[in-house]
Design an enzyme around this catalytic site. Structure first.
Site, PDB file in Angstrom:
ATOM      1  N   ASN A  89       0.794  -1.221   0.253  1.00 58.45           N
ATOM      2  CA  ASN A  89      -0.114  -0.015  -0.186  1.00 58.45           C
ATOM      3  C   ASN A  89       0.895   1.231   0.106  1.00 58.45           C
ATOM      4  OD1 ASN A  89      -2.180   1.581   0.007  1.00 58.45           O
ATOM      5  ND2 ASN A  89      -3.406  -0.262   0.973  1.00 58.45           N
ATOM      6  N   HIS A 119       3.334   0.045  -2.819  1.00 57.34           N
ATOM      7  CA  HIS A 119       3.541  -1.339  -2.717  1.00 57.34           C
ATOM      8  C   HIS A 119       5.305  -1.633  -2.821  1.00 57.34           C
ATOM      9  CE1 HIS A 119      -0.469  -2.235  -2.812  1.00 57.34           C
ATOM     10  NE2 HIS A 119      -0.455  -2.293  -4.149  1.00 57.34           N
ATOM     11  N   HIS A 193      -1.599  -9.965  -3.224  1.00 55.12           N
ATOM     12  CA  HIS A 193      -2.388  -9.106  -4.311  1.00 55.12           C
ATOM     13  C   HIS A 193      -3.044  -9.815  -5.166  1.00 55.12           C
ATOM     14  CE1 HIS A 193      -3.519  -5.366  -6.102  1.00 55.12           C
ATOM     15  NE2 HIS A 193      -2.773  -4.520  -5.402  1.00 55.12           N
ATOM     16  N   SER A 194      -3.690 -10.901  -5.111  1.00 53.50           N
ATOM     17  CA  SER A 194      -4.369 -11.808  -5.820  1.00 53.50           C
ATOM     18  C   SER A 194      -5.740 -10.810  -6.285  1.00 53.50           C
ATOM     19  CB  SER A 194      -4.882 -13.116  -5.576  1.00 53.50           C
ATOM     20  OG  SER A 194      -3.829 -13.878  -5.463  1.00 53.50           O
ATOM     21  N   TYR A 195      -5.837 -10.985  -7.849  1.00 55.30           N
ATOM     22  CA  TYR A 195      -7.228 -10.275  -8.357  1.00 55.30           C
ATOM     23  C   TYR A 195      -8.126 -11.425  -8.492  1.00 55.30           C
ATOM     24  CZ  TYR A 195      -4.664  -5.929  -9.620  1.00 55.30           C
ATOM     25  OH  TYR A 195      -3.951  -4.573  -9.795  1.00 55.30           O
ATOM     26  N   ASP A 265     -11.146   1.637  -3.331  1.00 52.81           N
ATOM     27  CA  ASP A 265      -9.715   1.249  -3.199  1.00 52.81           C
ATOM     28  C   ASP A 265      -9.502   1.641  -2.018  1.00 52.81           C
ATOM     29  OD1 ASP A 265      -7.230   0.785  -3.660  1.00 52.81           O
ATOM     30  OD2 ASP A 265      -6.834   1.952  -5.530  1.00 52.81           O
ATOM     31  N   GLU A 330      -6.844  -7.371   0.150  1.00 50.63           N
ATOM     32  CA  GLU A 330      -5.556  -7.108   0.557  1.00 50.63           C
ATOM     33  C   GLU A 330      -5.432  -7.003   2.143  1.00 50.63           C
ATOM     34  OE1 GLU A 330      -3.522  -4.190  -2.099  1.00 50.63           O
ATOM     35  OE2 GLU A 330      -5.418  -4.179  -3.075  1.00 50.63           O
TER      36      GLU A 330
END
Ligand code: GLA
Length: 365
Positions: A89, A119, A193-195, A265, A330
């Protein structure tokens, strides 16, 4: 490595995934549990490349965004599937002061034209090669990845040794355990950070996914997406996911926080005692029945609705990843904590051990 127990087989196998620009070999480890759930993970960036989970008919689909080959990640990826660090972040203005010394970090992100550190910097933990150690213990396939982040790397103080262990449990949960130690005080905030798209990667947007977050406050941000330092109650706002809501239901509401980020976000403050492993969030897709439950011992979770996806990344099935085609949850400490005295501590000191756990549990009903 293959192990068989009462007819069911779980396994860990590895294949070649590509080579780094300097020639170092990169591998892809395939973890398959006793139910056939599969996680493919590479030691480049500790990235989850594929995650195949069953829908309510038992059909396996890959529910994370990513690329088929290392080259895709080397060319550019918005952190698809990676472990991010040293500080996941944002850090405002790319600097922080610790024990009287000011440290300057790369400003590698400019939300609404305002620069910040994101990040871990230019070459964060998502872009380095980790040392892999696959294992199969009690019929549970796993992979431990280790990395030594040198003193001064990306501007951070201290030699930080980090490990991440992924275990694909037979209750269809992917357990992620982070451990770290340092020889100088340093901020640390590791996350995954998987989408996710529970319909399958490349299968449209996630606006119909139904989300619950067990957090009754957020850390509101300024136009640069840096927390202003207060905690805002979610009740009566589009940020109230205490009860399940479709992600798209209120994402277009005339709300300043949503406008700053182009959607969700933001960091939710989880309603739980500090340090306790607790249920943080649930996502469900009603057509195929897939569900994802997130558990963590971290104080917050960043819910990101894929607002920066714009079709410029072509994924594993040759489809473009368009606006809001995935979501991230996250688990983390709050953004910009090193500059926010009222937020929980993110400084790791010598002789302390950083140890945290997050669980992504997959189901279908
Ligand atoms: C995080 C951030 C987002 C965005 C993505 C990567 O989730 O909070 O603003 O930068 O990473 O694109």
């Amino acid at each position: 490595m293959v192990h068989s127990l009462s007819g069911v087989v779980s396994s860990v196998t590895s294949t070649h995934f590509g080579a780094m620009p300097d020639g170092r070999e990169v591998s892809l480890f395939s973890l398959v549990n006793a139910n056939g759930v599969k996680a493919d993970i590479t030691n480049y960036g500790a990235i989850i490349v594929r995650l195949c989970t069953p829908d309510r008919e038992g059909r396996l689909d890959d529910i994370v965004l990513g690329y088929n080959h290392l080259d895709g990640y080397l060319k550019g990826s918005p952190y698809f599937g990676a472990v991010v660090g040293r500080y996941g972040n944002r850090i405002g203005q790319g600097r922080f002061t610790l024990d009287g010394t000011t440290y300057t970090l790369a400003e590698n992100n400019t939300p609404n034209g305002i620069p910040c550190h994101l990040h871990g910097g230019k070459i964060g933990f998502d872009k380095v090669l980790w040392t892999p150690e696959p294992h199969l213990v009690n019929n549970t396939p796993g992979l431990t990845l280790r990395y030594l982040s040198k003193d001064g790397e990306e501007g951070y103080p201290g030699n930080l040794s980090v490990s991440v262990t992924y275990s694909l449990e037979n209750d269809n949960s992917l357990k992620i355990e982070y451990v770290a130690a340092t020889d100088k005080a340093t901020p640390i905030n590791l996350t995954q950070h998987s989408y996710f798209n529970l319909r399958g990667e490349g299968c449209g947007d996630i606006l119909d996914h139904v989300l619950t977050i067990h957090g009754s406050r957020t850390t509101p941000v300024d136009a640069g997406l840096i927390p202003v330092g207060t905690l805002a109650p979610v009740v009566g706002t589009p940020f109230d996911f205490l009860q399940p809501h479709a992600i798209g239901e209120r994402i277009g509401a005339p709300d300043q926080q949503l406008k700053f980020a182009g959607g969700y976000d933001h960091n939710w403050v989880l309603d739980k005692p500090a340090g306790e492993l607790a249920h943080a969030a649930t996502v469900r897709e009603s057509v195929n029945g897939r569900g994802l439950d997130v558990w963590t011992d971290q104080p917050g979770v960043q819910f990101y609705s894929g607002n920066f996806l714009d079709g410029s990344n072509v994924g594993k099935s040759d489809r473009k990843y368009e606006f809001r085609n995935a979501l991230c949850l996250e688990t983390q400490h709050f953004p910009d904590s090193p500059n926010q005295p009222s937020f929980p501590n993110t400084i790791l000191r010598p002789r302390e051990t950083y140890r945290t756990t997050t669980i992504y549990k997959f189901s279908a009903k």
